[in-house]
Design a protein around this motif. Structure first.
Motif, short mmCIF file in Angstrom:
data_model
loop_
_atom_site.label_atom_id
_atom_site.label_comp_id
_atom_site.label_asym_id
_atom_site.label_seq_id
_atom_site.Cartn_x
_atom_site.Cartn_y
_atom_site.Cartn_z
N PRO A 70 -5.57 -25.66 -0.93
CA PRO A 70 -4.73 -24.47 -1.13
C PRO A 70 -5.00 -23.41 -0.07
N TYR A 71 -3.93 -22.73 0.32
CA TYR A 71 -4.06 -21.66 1.31
C TYR A 71 -4.12 -20.34 0.55
N LYS A 72 -5.29 -19.70 0.55
CA LYS A 72 -5.51 -18.46 -0.19
C LYS A 72 -6.16 -17.42 0.71
N PRO A 73 -5.38 -16.84 1.62
CA PRO A 73 -5.96 -15.86 2.56
C PRO A 73 -6.42 -14.57 1.89
N ASP A 74 -5.98 -14.31 0.65
CA ASP A 74 -6.40 -13.10 -0.06
C ASP A 74 -7.76 -13.24 -0.73
N ASP A 75 -8.30 -14.45 -0.71
CA ASP A 75 -9.64 -14.67 -1.27
C ASP A 75 -10.65 -13.86 -0.44
N PRO A 76 -11.50 -13.05 -1.09
CA PRO A 76 -12.47 -12.23 -0.35
C PRO A 76 -13.38 -13.03 0.57
N ASP A 77 -13.62 -14.29 0.24
CA ASP A 77 -14.52 -15.13 1.05
C ASP A 77 -13.77 -15.99 2.06
#
Length: 230
Positions: A96-103
């Motif tokens: 999954p592409y989750k660029p908003d993840d803090p890490d």
């Protein structure tokens, strides 16, 4: 009132002629590609992630395609398909592409096409903001429906890596391949031989090297072919 001044932009300076020998192949890298440089390639409406050069032991001879990136969309115009595609790569696994993840900035998704493309340096694509459902082509997805991002390619057409239609050779950065048909290119060697001789040799090579020999020898592989369009 004075007339407005027209300012030349980078886009204005991009070479517009695919025959331009000064145009350069654009390669890119990201933290997800393990230091390997890659390129984009296209044939008609189908897009590919390709290796910028042969990496020898990493891949069988003649292998330069990492994966196809989309299912050709026959409903859009040719001009739109030359700059956009729905990202649905044919790959081993999906991430999954989750660029908003803090890490996210410290995470690595090795060999994940969506992460390689969207985190590439230099930047080569951007999301249009549109998504649609398609059957996933990732092997670990089991054919389930997934949300696919629409991607816009931001590099010029001349920056794509080209393959010779006849001998299936790939550009190596020394000399650009010239057009020989609709989205088809040929290398200097095949161009010098002409279409008839190159066509005869191409047919023989594809029947033997890419069909018969791999059938008889399990350690032999057919060469990658951008022009196998489906």
């Amino acid at each position: 009132m004075s007339e407005p001044t027209t300012t030349s932009t980078t886009q204005d300076k991009e070479p517009s002629n695919a025959n331009n020998s000064k145009s350069e192949i654009i390669s890119f890298c990201s933290r997800h590609s393990a230091g390997i440089e890659e390129c984009l390639s296209r044939y008609k409406r189908k897009w590919y992630l390709t290796y910028s050069r042969a990496y020898g032991i990493a891949q069988p001879p003649g292998t330069r395609i990492v994966c196809s990136l989309n299912v050709p969309d026959e409903k859009v115009s040719e001009e739109h398909a030359k700059r956009h595609f729905w990202l649905n790569p044919e790959t081993l696994y999906s991430a999954p592409y989750k660029p908003d993840d803090p890490d996210y900035a410290t995470q690595k998704f090795i060999s994940s096409p969506i992460h390689i493309l969207l985190d590439a340096e230099p930047s080569i694509v951007r999301l249009t903001g549109r998504t649609r459902a398609e059957k996933s082509r990732a092997r670990d997805a089991g054919g389930k429906q997934v949300a696919c991002f629409e991607v816009e390619v931001t590099i010029p057409e001349e920056g794509l890596l080209r393959q010779c239609y006849y001998c299936l050779g790939w550009e190596d950065g020394t000399e650009r391949y010239k057009p020989c048909g609709d989205d088809m290119f040929w290398c200097p060697r095949c161009e010098s031989k002409g279409s008839l001789a190159s066509g005869i040799n191409s047919t023989f090579e594809k029947l033997t090297r890419d069909s018969l020999i791999p059938f008889l020898d399990r350690y032999s592989f057919p060469r990658d072919n951008l022009y196998n369009y489906s």
